[in-house]
Design a protein around this motif. Sequence first.
Motif, PDB file in Angstrom:
ATOM      1  N   GLY A   2     -18.082  20.104  -8.440  1.00 19.26           N
ATOM      2  CA  GLY A   2     -16.927  20.751  -7.853  1.00 19.26           C
ATOM      3  C   GLY A   2     -15.604  20.187  -8.340  1.00 19.26           C
ATOM      4  O   GLY A   2     -15.536  19.213  -9.093  1.00 19.26           O
ATOM      5  N   VAL A   3     -14.561  20.823  -7.871  1.00 19.17           N
ATOM      6  CA  VAL A   3     -13.203  20.431  -8.241  1.00 19.17           C
ATOM      7  C   VAL A   3     -12.904  19.005  -7.782  1.00 19.17           C
ATOM      8  O   VAL A   3     -12.266  18.232  -8.504  1.00 19.17           O
ATOM      9  N   LEU A   4     -13.384  18.626  -6.613  1.00 23.89           N
ATOM     10  CA  LEU A   4     -13.139  17.281  -6.108  1.00 23.89           C
ATOM     11  C   LEU A   4     -13.724  16.215  -7.041  1.00 23.89           C
ATOM     12  O   LEU A   4     -13.101  15.177  -7.288  1.00 23.89           O
ATOM     13  N   SER A   5     -14.876  16.486  -7.593  1.00 22.40           N
ATOM     14  CA  SER A   5     -15.485  15.550  -8.539  1.00 22.40           C
ATOM     15  C   SER A   5     -14.628  15.400  -9.791  1.00 22.40           C
ATOM     16  O   SER A   5     -14.463  14.300 -10.315  1.00 22.40           O
ATOM     17  N   TRP A   6     -14.087  16.523 -10.275  1.00 20.16           N
ATOM     18  CA  TRP A   6     -13.237  16.447 -11.461  1.00 20.16           C
ATOM     19  C   TRP A   6     -11.923  15.722 -11.161  1.00 20.16           C
ATOM     20  O   TRP A   6     -11.356  15.074 -12.037  1.00 20.16           O
ATOM     21  N   LEU A  11      -8.829  10.851 -12.209  1.00 22.83           N
ATOM     22  CA  LEU A  11      -8.103   9.617 -11.924  1.00 22.83           C
ATOM     23  C   LEU A  11      -8.547   8.498 -12.860  1.00 22.83           C
ATOM     24  O   LEU A  11      -7.726   7.770 -13.428  1.00 22.83           O
ATOM     25  N   ILE A  12      -9.844   8.382 -13.030  1.00 23.16           N
ATOM     26  CA  ILE A  12     -10.384   7.348 -13.921  1.00 23.16           C
ATOM     27  C   ILE A  12     -10.090   7.705 -15.373  1.00 23.16           C
ATOM     28  O   ILE A  12      -9.698   6.844 -16.167  1.00 23.16           O
ATOM     29  N   ALA A  13     -10.257   8.975 -15.726  1.00 20.89           N
ATOM     30  CA  ALA A  13     -10.036   9.408 -17.104  1.00 20.89           C
ATOM     31  C   ALA A  13      -8.580   9.232 -17.515  1.00 20.89           C
ATOM     32  O   ALA A  13      -8.289   8.897 -18.670  1.00 20.89           O
ATOM     33  N   GLY A  14      -7.646   9.450 -16.607  1.00 20.40           N
ATOM     34  CA  GLY A  14      -6.233   9.242 -16.920  1.00 20.40           C
ATOM     35  C   GLY A  14      -5.939   7.797 -17.268  1.00 20.40           C
ATOM     36  O   GLY A  14      -5.187   7.501 -18.195  1.00 20.40           O
ATOM     37  N   ALA A  15      -6.559   6.875 -16.545  1.00 21.17           N
ATOM     38  CA  ALA A  15      -6.389   5.452 -16.848  1.00 21.17           C
ATOM     39  C   ALA A  15      -6.995   5.115 -18.207  1.00 21.17           C
ATOM     40  O   ALA A  15      -6.407   4.362 -18.994  1.00 21.17           O
ATOM     41  N   ILE A  16      -8.165   5.666 -18.507  1.00 27.88           N
ATOM     42  CA  ILE A  16      -8.813   5.425 -19.800  1.00 27.88           C
ATOM     43  C   ILE A  16      -7.981   6.027 -20.934  1.00 27.88           C
ATOM     44  O   ILE A  16      -7.794   5.406 -21.978  1.00 27.88           O
ATOM     45  N   ALA A  17      -7.463   7.247 -20.736  1.00 28.16           N
ATOM     46  CA  ALA A  17      -6.629   7.892 -21.753  1.00 28.16           C
ATOM     47  C   ALA A  17      -5.378   7.067 -22.024  1.00 28.16           C
ATOM     48  O   ALA A  17      -4.956   6.905 -23.172  1.00 28.16           O
ATOM     49  N   LYS A  18      -4.778   6.537 -20.973  1.00 31.35           N
ATOM     50  CA  LYS A  18      -3.596   5.686 -21.132  1.00 31.35           C
ATOM     51  C   LYS A  18      -3.948   4.405 -21.878  1.00 31.35           C
ATOM     52  O   LYS A  18      -3.165   3.911 -22.681  1.00 31.35           O
ATOM     53  N   GLY A  40      -9.012  16.044 -16.300  1.00 34.06           N
ATOM     54  CA  GLY A  40     -10.384  16.142 -15.805  1.00 34.06           C
ATOM     55  C   GLY A  40     -10.782  17.592 -15.570  1.00 34.06           C
ATOM     56  O   GLY A  40     -11.894  18.011 -15.912  1.00 34.06           O
ATOM     57  N   LEU A  41      -9.876  18.365 -15.005  1.00 35.28           N
ATOM     58  CA  LEU A  41     -10.137  19.789 -14.808  1.00 35.28           C
ATOM     59  C   LEU A  41     -10.264  20.518 -16.142  1.00 35.28           C
ATOM     60  O   LEU A  41     -11.165  21.336 -16.333  1.00 35.28           O
ATOM     61  N   LEU A  42      -9.360  20.202 -17.080  1.00 31.72           N
ATOM     62  CA  LEU A  42      -9.433  20.796 -18.417  1.00 31.72           C
ATOM     63  C   LEU A  42     -10.734  20.406 -19.110  1.00 31.72           C
ATOM     64  O   LEU A  42     -11.400  21.235 -19.726  1.00 31.72           O
TER      65      LEU A  42
END
Length: 86
Positions: A2-6, A11-18, A40-42
């Motif tokens: 679901g959307v909540l999982s993404w 949140l984690i992926a944004g930190a990794i991307a940064k 994450g949604l994308l």
Amino acid sequence: MGVLSWIVFGLIAGAIAKFIMPGKDPGGIIVTIIIGVLGGLLGGWLGSAVSGSGVSGFNLMSFVWAVIGSLILLIIYRLIFHRARA
């Protein structure tokens, strides 16, 4: 998944991307979190489009797609910001 999982993945992926693309970004941590969530949604959408059957569950491929989506949005964000600033 679901959307909540993404959002959580985002949140984690944004930190990794940064971490992968360090540098100064306007907006600081708030913008990074927003980019991560949207990334994450994308990534979820891209993963579903590429695999055909959809990406589901908390697994490595889902996380990879979330990081890819976050990196794409971070690159776009930096391109737009640097053009507007110049």
